[in-house]
Design a protein around this motif. Sequence first.
Motif, PDB file in Angstrom:
ATOM      1  N   GLN A  89       0.825  -1.207   0.000  1.00  0.00           N
ATOM      2  CA  GLN A  89       0.000   0.000   0.000  1.00  0.00           C
ATOM      3  C   GLN A  89       0.862   1.261   0.000  1.00  0.00           C
ATOM      4  O   GLN A  89       0.588   2.215  -0.736  1.00  0.00           O
ATOM      5  CB  GLN A  89      -0.933  -0.014   1.212  1.00  0.00           C
ATOM      6  CG  GLN A  89      -2.026  -1.056   1.128  1.00  0.00           C
ATOM      7  CD  GLN A  89      -2.748  -1.259   2.451  1.00  0.00           C
ATOM      8  OE1 GLN A  89      -2.160  -1.163   3.528  1.00  0.00           O
ATOM      9  NE2 GLN A  89      -4.037  -1.560   2.376  1.00  0.00           N
ATOM     10  N   ARG A 179      -5.401   4.536   4.782  1.00  0.00           N
ATOM     11  CA  ARG A 179      -6.233   5.478   4.047  1.00  0.00           C
ATOM     12  C   ARG A 179      -5.343   6.561   3.441  1.00  0.00           C
ATOM     13  O   ARG A 179      -4.428   7.067   4.083  1.00  0.00           O
ATOM     14  CB  ARG A 179      -7.263   6.154   4.956  1.00  0.00           C
ATOM     15  CG  ARG A 179      -8.321   5.233   5.519  1.00  0.00           C
ATOM     16  CD  ARG A 179      -9.294   4.739   4.471  1.00  0.00           C
ATOM     17  NE  ARG A 179     -10.424   4.051   5.075  1.00  0.00           N
ATOM     18  CZ  ARG A 179     -10.406   2.791   5.525  1.00  0.00           C
ATOM     19  NH1 ARG A 179      -9.282   2.090   5.448  1.00  0.00           N
ATOM     20  NH2 ARG A 179     -11.486   2.250   6.047  1.00  0.00           N
ATOM     21  N   GLN A 180      -5.649   6.910   2.189  1.00  0.00           N
ATOM     22  CA  GLN A 180      -4.893   7.934   1.475  1.00  0.00           C
ATOM     23  C   GLN A 180      -5.853   8.816   0.706  1.00  0.00           C
ATOM     24  O   GLN A 180      -6.864   8.333   0.174  1.00  0.00           O
ATOM     25  CB  GLN A 180      -3.893   7.273   0.515  1.00  0.00           C
ATOM     26  CG  GLN A 180      -3.084   8.245  -0.329  1.00  0.00           C
ATOM     27  CD  GLN A 180      -2.371   7.538  -1.471  1.00  0.00           C
ATOM     28  OE1 GLN A 180      -2.771   6.436  -1.865  1.00  0.00           O
ATOM     29  NE2 GLN A 180      -1.330   8.150  -2.003  1.00  0.00           N
ATOM     30  N   LEU A 260     -10.159  10.512   7.851  1.00  0.00           N
ATOM     31  CA  LEU A 260      -9.514   9.226   7.618  1.00  0.00           C
ATOM     32  C   LEU A 260      -9.177   8.528   8.925  1.00  0.00           C
ATOM     33  O   LEU A 260      -9.254   7.292   9.017  1.00  0.00           O
ATOM     34  CB  LEU A 260      -8.253   9.424   6.777  1.00  0.00           C
ATOM     35  CG  LEU A 260      -8.460  10.053   5.392  1.00  0.00           C
ATOM     36  CD1 LEU A 260      -7.141  10.127   4.641  1.00  0.00           C
ATOM     37  CD2 LEU A 260      -9.507   9.289   4.583  1.00  0.00           C
ATOM     38  N   GLU A 263     -12.304   6.831  10.053  1.00  0.00           N
ATOM     39  CA  GLU A 263     -12.557   5.639   9.241  1.00  0.00           C
ATOM     40  C   GLU A 263     -11.680   4.475   9.700  1.00  0.00           C
ATOM     41  O   GLU A 263     -12.146   3.329   9.797  1.00  0.00           O
ATOM     42  CB  GLU A 263     -12.283   5.946   7.766  1.00  0.00           C
ATOM     43  CG  GLU A 263     -13.307   6.852   7.111  1.00  0.00           C
ATOM     44  CD  GLU A 263     -13.009   7.076   5.638  1.00  0.00           C
ATOM     45  OE1 GLU A 263     -12.107   6.385   5.096  1.00  0.00           O
ATOM     46  OE2 GLU A 263     -13.666   7.936   5.021  1.00  0.00           O
ATOM     47  N   ILE A 264     -10.445   4.765   9.989  1.00  0.00           N
ATOM     48  CA  ILE A 264      -9.522   3.728  10.449  1.00  0.00           C
ATOM     49  C   ILE A 264      -9.928   3.204  11.818  1.00  0.00           C
ATOM     50  O   ILE A 264      -9.899   2.000  12.083  1.00  0.00           O
ATOM     51  CB  ILE A 264      -8.080   4.278  10.458  1.00  0.00           C
ATOM     52  CG1 ILE A 264      -7.535   4.303   9.033  1.00  0.00           C
ATOM     53  CG2 ILE A 264      -7.176   3.466  11.380  1.00  0.00           C
ATOM     54  CD1 ILE A 264      -6.189   4.935   8.886  1.00  0.00           C
ATOM     55  N   GLU A 267     -12.726   0.855  11.292  1.00  0.00           N
ATOM     56  CA  GLU A 267     -12.301  -0.409  10.669  1.00  0.00           C
ATOM     57  C   GLU A 267     -11.612  -1.318  11.677  1.00  0.00           C
ATOM     58  O   GLU A 267     -11.882  -2.527  11.739  1.00  0.00           O
ATOM     59  CB  GLU A 267     -11.351  -0.131   9.505  1.00  0.00           C
ATOM     60  CG  GLU A 267     -10.844  -1.410   8.836  1.00  0.00           C
ATOM     61  CD  GLU A 267      -9.944  -1.153   7.651  1.00  0.00           C
ATOM     62  OE1 GLU A 267      -9.096  -2.017   7.347  1.00  0.00           O
ATOM     63  OE2 GLU A 267     -10.083  -0.092   6.995  1.00  0.00           O
TER      64      GLU A 267
END
Length: 274
Positions: A89, A179-180, A260, A263-264, A267
């Motif tokens: 990644q 995440r990017q 982000l 979001e992480i 997850e």
Amino acid sequence: MDLNTVVTVVDARRRETWQPGDAWLGGGTYLFSEPQPHLRRLVDLSRTGWDALDLRDDGSLEIAATCTIAQLYRFGRTLQAQAAPLFAQCCRAFLASFKIWNMATVGGNLCNGLPAGPMISLTAALDGECLLQAQDGSRRRVKVTDFITGAGRKDLGPGELLRSVTLPGRALGCRTAFRQASLYGLGRSGALVIGALDPVDGSMALTITASTVRPFRLWFPLPPRAAELRDAIEAAVDDDDWFDDIHGLPEWRRHMGFRLAEEIRRELTRGDAR
């Protein structure tokens, strides 16, 4: 690009007195990309013979400064570790051609110290430690998060060399989330956030790069709640720490950093919206 001020290239295996105008030459993808009028001599590292990657008995991984992105990518695809997907990644975050992948080095990416440097993101997120060697042969170790001190700034003395970066086995065993974000489809990273959940003690680390002038790695003994994560980021990252350039305004980078990160968190905690 021709560097017409460089008058000689010397082998790094020879003992040479470091002089003003010297520079270490690894892959050279940055050095030869733009004029370097201050340089007079290049010290070539290509024949040092360092092992690109050394997976040790204790589970830690030493990455030589001369390891290329292509070598690291191939290694990551065969690595039997929870964090293995993160290698590919971060390598792909370069958005570079195969020619760059086969020349650009991990050490060069770190020593450029650019906020969007994906090798900074990778090694900071996995709690990496730099091995630095001075001209007199003395060595010191410093965390990647302390090695990068600002946009394009790093903790290197005159003639000091980044020899390698070591990732601890404990970090390689973490479950990771990546995440990017970029303003453009094939643009430089404007925000890059990585989370790592330790299966041993349940702790969580969150590393913010690209959107900030230097890497910020936040550690939590247990995965934080949404409000706790936001408060921790606000406490760690000052307003002046959000990067500002053509690839994104500080306000946008800050927004993406928080988005982000959440979001992480979700997850890694399997969607727990605490």
